[in-house]
Design a protein around this motif. Structure first.
Motif, short mmCIF file in Angstrom:
data_model
loop_
_atom_site.label_atom_id
_atom_site.label_comp_id
_atom_site.label_asym_id
_atom_site.label_seq_id
_atom_site.Cartn_x
_atom_site.Cartn_y
_atom_site.Cartn_z
N LYS A 26 88.38 -0.30 49.86
CA LYS A 26 89.35 0.39 50.72
C LYS A 26 90.68 -0.39 50.68
O LYS A 26 90.71 -1.52 50.18
CB LYS A 26 88.81 0.44 52.15
N THR A 430 83.58 0.04 51.64
CA THR A 430 82.47 0.81 52.19
C THR A 430 81.26 0.59 51.29
O THR A 430 81.38 0.68 50.08
CB THR A 430 82.81 2.32 52.19
N GLU A 439 80.64 -0.58 56.78
CA GLU A 439 82.08 -0.64 56.52
C GLU A 439 82.51 -2.08 56.69
O GLU A 439 82.19 -2.70 57.71
CB GLU A 439 82.86 0.21 57.52
N THR A 455 76.72 1.32 59.33
CA THR A 455 76.82 2.78 59.42
C THR A 455 75.48 3.44 59.16
O THR A 455 75.27 4.60 59.50
CB THR A 455 77.85 3.31 58.41
#
Lengths: 619, 619
Positions: A26, A430, A439, A455
């Motif tokens: 990310k 991720t 994450e 998650t």
């Protein structure tokens, strides 16, 4: 055999890799660089491969062939990079470009599987007539690695995979137990054949790799000016104590040897490479993680021969080092391998590319004494001659090697085992495996806070393991002190759970082992995983970087790291040896330090990683 | 033009050279080495030139040619050595061998004067098709220097002189004002042509040398991987500030440039080389006088880039440095040139040959970290690969270069001018010129006493000048203190008069300029003109030379120089950078030091010239 979209997939080992579809970067330090690679470097490389004629070599007659004997491999490394990018993004345009290049390459393959634009045709040297320098088998290695990448992202039904399988079959035929008793002057086929075995299940590829590993060191190659250690044909790999010779050759061979050892259950062989890794890291590695001190033969120096000026530290050797450390990490699970990978990524692999992705360092010196000159944009620069990033080189191995590394970078962040998930490198990302999801939020390495938000998690206790870097004295996990090495959290996690790791990234003074003669009386400053450096463009007018002495204390001021420097008056004399030449101190100056990977991005400059101490001592 | 039996005879200049018949070495340091050269090295070289096939190249067809592109020059340098020896001794056997080789060489000359066994014949590259690397004009340079030596000892009526004149005429024809606008990738023709002018009076040879000097630096050669500075084609010689690039090329070119400048009265050009010499000595020269820090291109490093380990310091570069300093000494008369010559003779040129005259150092490192391996006696060793003296090399420039230097060595001891006699180098010797005669009695450099006994003197006052080395603080002449530089005695000497110079040769501590990063915190020990070193074979069992720290004090005990060393316990760790790695001192040991030129004569060993200080300081 499980086909994960990742460069290496051992069938046994302490840890199991994840692929470029399971780990996604990310926005942050590494994603920015991966994007530059995708959007600029791949184009840039394709442009130069056409411009230099190396891609056209697959189509033109032998008289029109251009480039060095190994130029075919730059096309293969581009294809590997494209494959990982396609696997990650599914980009249809990239897929078209990939297929077009593969078509051109495939057309050049001979009916018996032979494929090399530099040998065997009329007016060229005969096939395999120069195994020391010809790079023919080496070239198959990169061809096969590209095909493995493609197979792992798009399956075995692919033209490049078929080309590579034909080439691998040809190699097994030519150099198998009943064939020519030889190895290639440049290792690379070894890890490639093992990976092809892993992807196809064809055991003879593994056996051929094993044969190449066992033959090397038995002096099957002719002696050369640099000695047989140059291509590791001096001592059997099984017996060697340390990496030596050409640093890229040495690390590629060691990586392939781990692959062979793991797949054949040869613990003696695995122990040998493990021992070589430890000795090399303790005695023959630069602070940046860079390997190779010598320009002449692009080679490791002797133990503790690590001059910062004219450090060779080839970008490709850093990539080879990551390949090797990663394989040992998967085999053993020790955090130390992740430490070296982190150091090498932040301080060599992030250093080489220009911000626009269209220029590269081939070598990565730790001391630039005189400002370099900007290479002309359209000129093919001789190998390591440029002291600034150059668009392309006569020997242009590094740009394509970086491209495939950046494209597959996410694969080096994390692994799994039966017990849980291990995070090795910290970046905003991720992670989604078949069992775990999380994450990772962080501004690392600018800031030391790393938050892991779960998650997805199984309905039973498992272990989340976080690598605590060896330098991270004072690190805390959820507020509790943790020691360098592995921090394990064993519990039943629920989605939404957050784990916070705090790594201390304040600047710290680093002294060298006193056996490294070349940097006696100097210190470096590091901040987290980042090696800092002083660069002339940050100094006041008239202050010479090579006439500075520093106090062994660094602090952060307004976001910059600063050390106090004493300016000195160099002695004036006609002969630089005599009595009491220690220069007089003339003033005090703040010396701002910046990440080494940022150097030479503001035009020609001088630069030092190692700074002489004002009092001549390291303590 | 006066034909003195000496390598260089400028028609103008501050001082006038003497020849090998006017200065005769007597038993002592240099005479012993000159005798070994005469009785062993000349045979050894001839043996290898036959064995390697390089001499036969002048007879065999192009397909059978052996050796590198410049191998012809080894024969020429042997012929030059033989000429000086013949001039000195009149040895009839040597004369026969000389004539036999000349006959073989002469037969290979083409009708137009072209002479090179590597180009121009069927199956070879065309003449002058590779000026960057081909060494064709360079080869003429050594041919001409051999012929000049012969002419100066035996007159112009000689087969080799005729061959060289034809070759020189061919060069003037091909590369003259109306010919190919080019220079040779390796300078050497420049000093040779000027000397041929001096010996024949043919001015066009001087003009051709001038043309070559003026062309160089205007980028008439193609660019190469090492850059045009490698062959000094980067900057016009007239404008350059310092010697750079390949050290042998650089020193030969500078020597030839002095020759051109002196003969053409070009003071700007002479000033340029003088400036380059001073800057090179102040910033780019090893303590031994050695030049060239880099293995890759056998080149000078940047200013103060003088690593002791893997110092290249090629033997031929030291010879080039003596050639250059000698020419500047004749032009200017400054004692500093004699200082560097002395340093280079005692610490490089005396270091290279084995005691038996049948082995040689190609490079002369100042720090050997691991013991070398003895080269096999019958194997042609790759260039600089051996860390011990080797009998012969694939590139074997150094043995023949030493041979011609030792054979003409006496010529560098003294000069004359209208006012008297100057003694530059101290050795037991007899000097007899047309005006002056003297005997020099000394055990120098073992002892500092030098007695000059006048044997012949004009009937009027004249000046005897003695060079006082720059390190010789406390020297006395006939009991009176003299300062470094020149000591002049102006008087009417009578035969039997004795002048006694006392040079202080007790050991002294030498610290480096703080800008030489590679030896920060170290000292060396010197004794008179001799650089000393520590060698592992002199240390007690178990003491590692690279884990020693010394106190900055040396003393002579029972005829040996000793420093006090502290043994240290190297740190044990897996990563050689961190906090407070300074090793613990474990003991005290006497470290005997020996002349650097004596090292590696007792089998493989480790060696250091620069010794780390126990307290990390140089003061």
């Amino acid at each position: 055999m499980k086909n994960i979209a990742t460069p290496t997939v051992p069938s046994v080992g302490r840890l199991r890799p994840l692929g470029v579809r399971e780990v996604t970067l990310k926005p942050g330090f590494w994603q920015q660089r991966q994007e530059t690679n995708r959007t600029a470097s791949l184009d840039h490389i394709e442009h130069w491969l056409e411009k230099a004629g190396w891609l056209a070599n697959f189509e033109v007659g032998p008289a029109a062939r251009r480039g060095r004997e190994f130029s075919d491999t730059e096309i293969y490394k581009l294809l590997e990079a494209m494959s990982w990018e396609y696997g990650r993004t599914g980009d249809a345009d990239l897929e078209m470009r990939y297929k077009d290049i593969v078509r051109r390459v495939a057309a050049a393959q001979e009916p018996d599987g032979y494929l090399n634009t530099n040998f065997g045709r009329s007016g060229q040297a005969p096939r395999y007539s120069d195994l020391e320098w010809g790079h023919e088998i080496y070239s198959y290695g990169h061809l096969i690695q590209a095909a493995v990448a493609r197979a792992r992202v798009a399956g075995l039904d692919d033209e490049l995979v078929r080309v590579a399988v034909r080439a691998a079959d040809h190699v097994c035929e030519m150099f198998g137990p009943d064939g020519i008793v030889a190895v290639c002057g440049h290792p690379e086929i070894e890890p490639a054949l093992v990976e092809l075995y892993r992807v196809t299940g064809e055991r003879r590829y593994l056996e051929q790799a094993q044969l190449f590993v066992e033959r090397r060191g038995t002096q099957v190659l002719a002696d050369i000016e640099f000695g047989r250690s140059y291509f590791q044909d001096d001592v059997p790999t099984r017996e060697a104590e340390v990496l030596r010779g050409h640093a890229v050759r040495a690390t590629y061979l060691a990586a392939g040897t781990v692959d062979v050892a793991v797949e054949t259950g040869d613990t003696e062989l695995l122990d040998a490479v493990t021992r070589q890794w430890h000795n090399t890291v303790a005695r023959r590695t630069y602070l940046t993680g860079g390997m190779g001190s010598r320009h002449q033969d692009e080679a490791f120096g002797e133990d503790f021969m690590l001059p910062p000026d004219r450090a060779y530290s080839e970008t490709c050797a850093a990539i080879g080092s990551v390949m090797l450390s990663w394989r040992l990490l998967l085999a053993h699970g020790d955090a130390a391998y992740g430490d070296l990978i982190e150091r090498t990524l932040f301080n060599v692999i992030a250093t080489s590319p220009a911000d626009d992705g269209r220029g590269f360092f081939y070598t990565n010196t730790l001391h630039q004494r005189t400002p370099g000159t900007e290479p002309e944009p359209d000129v093919l620069v001789p190998r390591a001659a440029s002291s600034l990033r150059a668009p392309w080189f006569a020997v242009s191995c590094c740009p394509t090697n970086l491209a495939r590394t950046y494209a597959s970078l996410a694969a080096y962040l994390a692994t799994v085992d039966d017990d849980g998930l291990q995070i090795h490198q910290y970046a905003a990302a991720t992670i989604n495996t078949d069992r775990f999801g999380c994450e990772i939020e962080t501004q690392y390495p600018d800031q030391g806070r790393i938050a892991v938000r779960i998650t997805e998690a199984p309905d039973s206790p498992w272990t989340l393991s976080l690598r605590i870097p060896h330098w991270a004295t004072g690190a805390t996990l959820d507020g509790r002190p943790v020691e360098p090495g592995w921090a394990h959290l064993h519990r039943q996690f629920a989605p939404g759970d957050v784990v916070v790791l705090d790594l201390p990234v304040q600047p710290r003074i680093t002294a060298p082992d006193p056996r490294i003669d070349a940097i006696r009386g100097c210190v470096a400053v590091e901040r987290g995983p980042i090696v800092l450096c002083a660069e002339s463009v940050d100094l006041p007018e008239g202050v010479d970087l090579n006439a500075l002495r520093v106090l062994p204390h660094a602090e952060e001021r307004d976001g910059a790291v600063v050390v106090t420097g004493r300016t000195v008056q160099p002695p004036a004399h006609g002969w630089p040896y005599g009595i009491a030449l220690e220069p007089a101190i003339t003033g005090t100056v703040d010396v701002p330090l910046r990440p080494y990977h940022r150097w030479a991005r503001r035009g020609p400059s001088t630069m030092r990683v190692w700074l002489p101490l004002a009092d001549g001592r390291t303590e």
